[in-house]
Design a protein around this motif. Structure first.
Motif, mmCIF file in Angstrom:
data_model
loop_
_atom_site.group_PDB
_atom_site.id
_atom_site.type_symbol
_atom_site.label_atom_id
_atom_site.label_comp_id
_atom_site.label_asym_id
_atom_site.label_seq_id
_atom_site.Cartn_x
_atom_site.Cartn_y
_atom_site.Cartn_z
ATOM 1 N N GLU A 5 0.841 -1.193 0.000
ATOM 2 C CA GLU A 5 0.000 0.000 0.000
ATOM 3 C C GLU A 5 0.885 1.255 0.000
ATOM 4 O O GLU A 5 1.905 1.317 0.682
ATOM 5 N N ALA A 6 0.478 2.268 -0.785
ATOM 6 C CA ALA A 6 1.228 3.528 -0.840
ATOM 7 C C ALA A 6 1.051 4.299 0.461
ATOM 8 O O ALA A 6 -0.019 4.284 1.069
ATOM 9 N N ILE A 7 2.099 4.977 0.882
ATOM 10 C CA ILE A 7 2.030 5.791 2.095
ATOM 11 C C ILE A 7 1.091 6.978 1.853
ATOM 12 O O ILE A 7 1.171 7.618 0.801
ATOM 13 N N PRO A 8 0.175 7.264 2.772
ATOM 14 C CA PRO A 8 -0.677 8.442 2.591
ATOM 15 C C PRO A 8 0.135 9.701 2.899
ATOM 16 O O PRO A 8 0.555 9.898 4.036
ATOM 17 N N ALA A 9 0.364 10.516 1.886
ATOM 18 C CA ALA A 9 1.209 11.687 2.076
ATOM 19 C C ALA A 9 0.469 12.986 1.771
ATOM 20 O O ALA A 9 0.581 13.940 2.521
ATOM 21 N N SER A 10 -0.291 13.012 0.695
ATOM 22 C CA SER A 10 -0.995 14.249 0.352
ATOM 23 C C SER A 10 -2.154 14.465 1.316
ATOM 24 O O SER A 10 -2.578 13.553 2.034
ATOM 25 N N SER A 11 -2.682 15.654 1.300
ATOM 26 C CA SER A 11 -3.788 15.994 2.184
ATOM 27 C C SER A 11 -4.984 15.072 1.948
ATOM 28 O O SER A 11 -5.552 14.521 2.894
ATOM 29 N N ASP A 12 -5.371 14.890 0.696
ATOM 30 C CA ASP A 12 -6.517 14.024 0.387
ATOM 31 C C ASP A 12 -6.265 12.581 0.820
ATOM 32 O O ASP A 12 -7.149 11.931 1.368
ATOM 33 N N GLU A 37 -4.036 11.378 17.211
ATOM 34 C CA GLU A 37 -2.704 10.888 17.581
ATOM 35 C C GLU A 37 -2.559 9.405 17.263
ATOM 36 O O GLU A 37 -1.540 8.974 16.726
ATOM 37 N N ARG A 38 -3.574 8.628 17.586
ATOM 38 C CA ARG A 38 -3.547 7.186 17.322
ATOM 39 C C ARG A 38 -3.463 6.920 15.810
ATOM 40 O O ARG A 38 -2.704 6.069 15.360
ATOM 41 N N PHE A 39 -4.238 7.682 15.025
ATOM 42 C CA PHE A 39 -4.200 7.529 13.567
ATOM 43 C C PHE A 39 -2.801 7.799 13.027
ATOM 44 O O PHE A 39 -2.258 7.008 12.248
ATOM 45 N N LEU A 40 -2.196 8.911 13.426
ATOM 46 C CA LEU A 40 -0.864 9.261 12.921
ATOM 47 C C LEU A 40 0.193 8.260 13.393
ATOM 48 O O LEU A 40 1.073 7.864 12.617
ATOM 49 N N TYR A 85 2.199 6.037 10.662
ATOM 50 C CA TYR A 85 3.610 6.314 10.374
ATOM 51 C C TYR A 85 4.614 5.592 11.263
ATOM 52 O O TYR A 85 5.726 5.338 10.843
ATOM 53 N N GLN A 86 4.272 5.276 12.491
ATOM 54 C CA GLN A 86 5.247 4.646 13.375
ATOM 55 C C GLN A 86 5.084 3.140 13.476
ATOM 56 O O GLN A 86 6.052 2.429 13.699
ATOM 57 N N ARG A 144 4.137 14.458 7.483
ATOM 58 C CA ARG A 144 3.856 14.018 8.849
ATOM 59 C C ARG A 144 4.523 12.687 9.182
ATOM 60 O O ARG A 144 4.400 12.192 10.280
ATOM 61 N N ASP A 145 5.208 12.106 8.229
ATOM 62 C CA ASP A 145 5.876 10.823 8.463
ATOM 63 C C ASP A 145 7.179 11.053 9.220
ATOM 64 O O ASP A 145 7.565 12.184 9.480
#
Length: 174
Positions: free
Chosen positions: A38-45, A82-85, A89-90, A116-117
């Motif tokens: 799966e691609a890392i979610p990076a853009s705002s959308d 916080e849990r989502f991020l 990413y971690q 945010r990564d």
């Protein structure tokens, strides 16, 4: 002037600190979850859709991730965001971004990364550096950032006066 010569000049300017790399979501193109692909979610959308289980939000919330995250924070609490991020990413293993790897080889003085990564920090995890971390105004400080110094094993909070901005100082990550 040829494109090659211009690129060489830009690289030299990055090395000397005349040019500061400013990294946006595009540097994470091609970064994938090493287990799922799966691609890392990076853009705002992408971040909004990932935070909302693939479902779009109202157009006024789809405008930018901070707005959508604030909406979810009000509904579900700060711990939800916080849990989502952290989960995104971690707790997942992502392939390496070639741009981060390349910038580290240049021994850059400053790098600004608006993503945010934590990939940039991961690349610098073996060398001491300064990390300037943005924060909300309500964080109880006069400034909208906090400063940490990494000694090669852990971060510790430092004041602005403790940062050495000379050419031979630690790399500074924003």
């Amino acid at each position: 002037m040829s494109v090659t010569k211009q690129l060489i000049e830009i690289v030299e300017a990055i090395k000397t600190g005349e040019v500061v790399p400013y990294l946006g979501p595009g540097v994470l193109n091609g970064v994938t979850n090493t287990e799922t692909g799966e691609a890392i979610p990076a853009s705002s959308d992408e971040l909004i859709l990932a935070m909302n289980n693939g479902q779009p939000m109202a157009p006024r919330l789809m405008y930018e991730f901070p707005r959508a995250a604030m909406n979810q924070e009000l509904k579900k609490g700060r711990s939800f965001v916080e849990r989502f991020l952290n989960t995104t990413y971690q707790e997942k293993t992502w392939s390496e971004a070639p741009v981060h790897k390349w910038l580290k080889t240049l021994d850059t003085q400053y790098i600004v990364d608006i993503n945010r990564d934590t990939q940039l920090q991961n690349f610098y995890s073996t060398i001491p550096h300064i990390l300037i971390h943005g924060c909300a105004r309500v964080a109880g400080t006069d400034y909208r950032f906090r400063i940490y110094q990494y000694d090669g094993s852990q971060y510790s909070s430092v004041s602005q006066d403790d940062i050495d901005f000379s050419k031979n100082s630690l790399p500074i990550l924003f």
